[in-house]
Design a protein around this motif. Structure first.
Motif, PDB file in Angstrom:
ATOM      1  N   SER A 193       0.803  -1.225   0.000  1.00 47.26           N
ATOM      2  CA  SER A 193       0.000   0.000   0.000  1.00 47.26           C
ATOM      3  C   SER A 193       0.833   1.270   0.000  1.00 47.26           C
ATOM      4  CB  SER A 193      -0.918   0.017   1.227  1.00 47.26           C
ATOM      5  OG  SER A 193      -0.149   0.081   2.421  1.00 47.26           O
ATOM      6  N   ARG A 194       2.104   1.164   0.404  1.00 46.30           N
ATOM      7  CA  ARG A 194       2.957   2.351   0.493  1.00 46.30           C
ATOM      8  C   ARG A 194       3.860   2.466  -0.728  1.00 46.30           C
ATOM      9  NH1 ARG A 194       7.791   3.487   4.853  1.00 46.30           N
ATOM     10  NH2 ARG A 194       8.915   2.122   3.427  1.00 46.30           N
ATOM     11  N   LEU A 195       3.800   3.626  -1.381  1.00 45.24           N
ATOM     12  CA  LEU A 195       4.669   3.913  -2.510  1.00 45.24           C
ATOM     13  C   LEU A 195       5.576   5.071  -2.113  1.00 45.24           C
ATOM     14  CD1 LEU A 195       1.983   3.798  -5.350  1.00 45.24           C
ATOM     15  CD2 LEU A 195       3.589   1.979  -4.704  1.00 45.24           C
ATOM     16  N   VAL A 196       6.892   4.847  -2.142  1.00 46.55           N
ATOM     17  CA  VAL A 196       7.849   5.863  -1.735  1.00 46.55           C
ATOM     18  C   VAL A 196       8.604   6.371  -2.963  1.00 46.55           C
ATOM     19  CG1 VAL A 196       9.820   6.406  -0.266  1.00 46.55           C
ATOM     20  CG2 VAL A 196       8.125   4.726   0.492  1.00 46.55           C
ATOM     21  N   VAL A 197       8.598   7.682  -3.128  1.00 46.55           N
ATOM     22  CA  VAL A 197       9.350   8.342  -4.189  1.00 46.55           C
ATOM     23  C   VAL A 197      10.602   8.939  -3.562  1.00 46.55           C
ATOM     24  CG1 VAL A 197       9.300  10.180  -5.918  1.00 46.55           C
ATOM     25  CG2 VAL A 197       7.241   8.835  -5.472  1.00 46.55           C
ATOM     26  N   HIS A 198      11.744   8.796  -4.240  1.00 42.93           N
ATOM     27  CA  HIS A 198      13.002   9.275  -3.675  1.00 42.93           C
ATOM     28  C   HIS A 198      13.797  10.032  -4.728  1.00 42.93           C
ATOM     29  CE1 HIS A 198      14.772   5.830  -5.780  1.00 42.93           C
ATOM     30  NE2 HIS A 198      13.872   5.058  -5.183  1.00 42.93           N
ATOM     31  N   ILE A 199      14.975  10.493  -4.355  1.00 41.97           N
ATOM     32  CA  ILE A 199      15.750  11.371  -5.242  1.00 41.97           C
ATOM     33  C   ILE A 199      16.227  10.678  -6.505  1.00 41.97           C
ATOM     34  CG2 ILE A 199      16.514  12.927  -3.401  1.00 41.97           C
ATOM     35  CD1 ILE A 199      19.196  11.406  -3.386  1.00 41.97           C
ATOM     36  N   GLN A 200      16.187   9.339  -6.527  1.00 41.98           N
ATOM     37  CA  GLN A 200      16.615   8.606  -7.714  1.00 41.98           C
ATOM     38  C   GLN A 200      15.462   7.917  -8.430  1.00 41.98           C
ATOM     39  OE1 GLN A 200      19.775   6.261  -5.910  1.00 41.98           O
ATOM     40  NE2 GLN A 200      21.288   7.866  -6.256  1.00 41.98           N
ATOM     41  N   THR A 201      14.233   8.231  -8.031  1.00 45.28           N
ATOM     42  CA  THR A 201      13.074   7.678  -8.731  1.00 45.28           C
ATOM     43  C   THR A 201      12.964   8.290 -10.118  1.00 45.28           C
ATOM     44  OG1 THR A 201      11.854   7.393  -6.648  1.00 45.28           O
ATOM     45  CG2 THR A 201      10.569   7.370  -8.678  1.00 45.28           C
ATOM     46  N   SER A 202      12.766   7.452 -11.100  1.00 43.08           N
ATOM     47  CA  SER A 202      12.636   7.923 -12.480  1.00 43.08           C
ATOM     48  C   SER A 202      11.208   8.372 -12.767  1.00 43.08           C
ATOM     49  CB  SER A 202      13.018   6.788 -13.439  1.00 43.08           C
ATOM     50  OG  SER A 202      12.550   7.029 -14.730  1.00 43.08           O
ATOM     51  N   PRO A 203      11.019   9.550 -13.364  1.00 42.55           N
ATOM     52  CA  PRO A 203       9.666   9.950 -13.789  1.00 42.55           C
ATOM     53  C   PRO A 203       9.040   8.907 -14.711  1.00 42.55           C
ATOM     54  CG  PRO A 203      11.145  11.821 -13.888  1.00 42.55           C
ATOM     55  CD  PRO A 203      12.009  10.619 -13.612  1.00 42.55           C
ATOM     56  N   GLU A 204       9.861   8.248 -15.525  1.00 43.49           N
ATOM     57  CA  GLU A 204       9.363   7.193 -16.394  1.00 43.49           C
ATOM     58  C   GLU A 204       8.762   6.050 -15.582  1.00 43.49           C
ATOM     59  OE1 GLU A 204      11.245   4.583 -20.039  1.00 43.49           O
ATOM     60  OE2 GLU A 204      12.271   4.505 -18.104  1.00 43.49           O
ATOM     61  N   ALA A 205       9.383   5.734 -14.430  1.00 44.26           N
ATOM     62  CA  ALA A 205       8.866   4.666 -13.574  1.00 44.26           C
ATOM     63  C   ALA A 205       7.471   5.012 -13.065  1.00 44.26           C
ATOM     64  CB  ALA A 205       9.818   4.426 -12.405  1.00 44.26           C
ATOM     65  N   VAL A 206       7.265   6.272 -12.700  1.00 46.62           N
ATOM     66  CA  VAL A 206       5.941   6.711 -12.235  1.00 46.62           C
ATOM     67  C   VAL A 206       4.904   6.545 -13.340  1.00 46.62           C
ATOM     68  CG1 VAL A 206       4.598   8.718 -11.503  1.00 46.62           C
ATOM     69  CG2 VAL A 206       6.850   8.280 -10.480  1.00 46.62           C
ATOM     70  N   GLU A 207       5.237   6.951 -14.549  1.00 46.44           N
ATOM     71  CA  GLU A 207       4.290   6.829 -15.654  1.00 46.44           C
ATOM     72  C   GLU A 207       4.028   5.365 -16.001  1.00 46.44           C
ATOM     73  OE1 GLU A 207       2.608   9.391 -16.630  1.00 46.44           O
ATOM     74  OE2 GLU A 207       3.829  10.658 -15.294  1.00 46.44           O
ATOM     75  N   ASP A 208       5.063   4.531 -15.922  1.00 44.90           N
ATOM     76  CA  ASP A 208       4.868   3.104 -16.183  1.00 44.90           C
ATOM     77  C   ASP A 208       3.962   2.475 -15.130  1.00 44.90           C
ATOM     78  OD1 ASP A 208       6.438   3.206 -18.428  1.00 44.90           O
ATOM     79  OD2 ASP A 208       8.238   2.382 -17.462  1.00 44.90           O
ATOM     80  N   LEU A 209       4.130   2.887 -13.888  1.00 46.81           N
ATOM     81  CA  LEU A 209       3.282   2.357 -12.828  1.00 46.81           C
ATOM     82  C   LEU A 209       1.827   2.765 -13.046  1.00 46.81           C
ATOM     83  CD1 LEU A 209       2.871   0.857 -10.204  1.00 46.81           C
ATOM     84  CD2 LEU A 209       3.603   2.909  -8.967  1.00 46.81           C
ATOM     85  N   LEU A 210       1.609   4.007 -13.420  1.00 44.49           N
ATOM     86  CA  LEU A 210       0.242   4.456 -13.694  1.00 44.49           C
ATOM     87  C   LEU A 210      -0.360   3.693 -14.871  1.00 44.49           C
ATOM     88  CD1 LEU A 210       0.687   8.314 -13.188  1.00 44.49           C
ATOM     89  CD2 LEU A 210      -0.472   6.696 -11.658  1.00 44.49           C
TER      90      LEU A 210
END
Length: 399
Positions: free
Chosen positions: A342-359
């Motif tokens: 249930s917890r999604l953590v975004v950090h300084i090395q998270t890729s914006p592409e990863a966020v879009e892929d997850l969505l």
């Protein structure tokens, strides 16, 4: 070389580097950029290492110039008299608790969700012999004086354990503790002879988001633990801050706990690089977390706790999906994503592409459920155990 010693030398010798170590590290960094497990997984960059390798070579139990300089800087930054470098946030909290508590019986008040209560292996009981009074915030977000005051144990009743310490956490599960409530709790604590400790592992996020100086956030507390290996991306380290007398005693406990360290200059150098170069990245982290939240909301995914800083807690049941389905689909992506639950953590090395892929994964899962005939039940309630940000780990039901 003596043959017997030569044989021992052969047994002792080890090479940890793989034939493809550099490529392996590049691959690992890519995996980190696509993992939402935690911000503790960030990896040191070449630039951080290059800076850190020039730090001093002293022994921290005796004298290491870079570590002493870091401690002095953190103490000044937090507005306290002194600081002590320790290995982890857990150690920072536990040494602080032990230093404050002198002679049992005593009790410690904390949030039921707090790191000191849930993720430190019962350290307060083991190291300090403390009875912990855990409280659930009545507002579902953060503790207030209204929650704490009725639970404080005072007086001389020999059947009870008097409250000597209150521990707060900012941020807690990514949520910001309002400074106005902290000040109210602090005023009450001081008036009643109760000490106040802050687990400020992610206080950097609160400072970046609210534009509040670190010393102002730390001012109400007798001690604060500030972690460098989470949001700031340093490989190791935490500093605890407080009065000189407090830190002198804490240093003694650090040694007793077996955590007196030696050549810590390279660690202090990594922290200095993180403070200088990574702290300014946190507003971008928060913006990316909000993008993740907004994308989930657009798809109808339930939000259990919004992205105040770097974390989003979500409930996929609002689109007919279970956590394990998200985890498995993310792992099966051509460029795998790591999702814990249930917890999604975004950090300084998270890729914006990863966020879009997850969505995109959520979008596809939702479309599949609709095609299979799923419809949302009326009056669906978004909650987990009555708290907005309880961390639910995902596991697939047995076959």
């Amino acid at each position: 070389m003596d043959p017997k010693f030569e044989e021992i030398v052969k047994q002792v010798k080890v090479d940890l580097l793989t034939p493809t170590q550099e490529a392996d590290n590049v691959k690992l960094a890519e995996q980190v950029s696509r993992s939402f497990i935690s911000d503790t997984i960030t990896v040191p960059t070449k630039e951080m290492y290059q800076y850190a390798m020039h730090a001093s070579l002293g022994d921290d139990v005796y004298h290491d110039a870079s570590t002493i300089a870091l401690e002095a800087h953190i103490a000044q930054l937090a507005g306290k008299e002194a600081a002590l470098f320790v290995t982890s946030g857990t150690m920072g909290n536990q040494i602080s608790i032990r230093t404050h508590l002198q002679q049992p019986p005593y009790s410690v008040i904390c949030d039921v969700r707090s790191h000191t209560n849930v993720y430190e292996a019962g350290g307060a009981a083991f190291f300090s012999g403390a009875y912990t009074i855990t409280l659930t915030p009545s507002n579902g977000h953060h503790l207030t004086l209204k929650d704490i005051k009725p639970k404080v144990v005072s007086g001389s009743d020999i059947h009870s354990a008097p409250t000597r310490l209150i521990t707060l956490e900012n941020t807690l599960n990514g949520t910001i503790f309002p400074q106005s409530d902290i000040l109210e709790i602090s005023e009450y604590a001081r008036a009643n002879g109760i000490l106040l400790h802050l687990d400020g592992a992610r206080l950097w996020h609160a400072a970046a988001e609210t534009r509040t100086p670190i010393n102002e956030l730390c001012a109400p507390f007798d001690s604060v633990s500030l972690c460098f290996s989470k949001g700031l991306g340093s490989p190791v380290g935490t500093c605890i801050v407080g009065s000189k007398a407090f830190i002198d005693k804490a240093r003694w406990f650090r040694k007793m706990f077996g955590a007196g360290m030696r050549q810590t200059g390279i660690l202090a150098g990594s922290v200095a690089y993180a403070l200088t170069h990574n702290f300014p990245l946190l507003p971008g982290v928060h913006a990316l977390a909000r993008r993740l939240q907004e994308g989930l909301e657009e798809l109808g995914v339930g939000i259990l706790s919004p992205a105040e800083t770097c974390m989003v807690f979500y409930d996929p049941s609002t689109i007919g999906v279970e956590y394990w389905e998200v985890v498995e689909r993310a792992a099966a992506h051509p460029k795998p994503l790591t999702i814990p639950g249930s917890r999604l953590v975004v950090h300084i090395q998270t890729s914006p592409e990863a966020v879009e892929d997850l969505l995109s994964i959520f979008r596809v899962l939702k479309e599949e459920k609709v095609r299979a005939g799923w419809t949302p039940p009326e009056g669906i309630v978004e909650k987990v155990d009555g708290l907005k940000n309880v961390y639910v780990r995902a596991s697939r039901p047995p076959a």
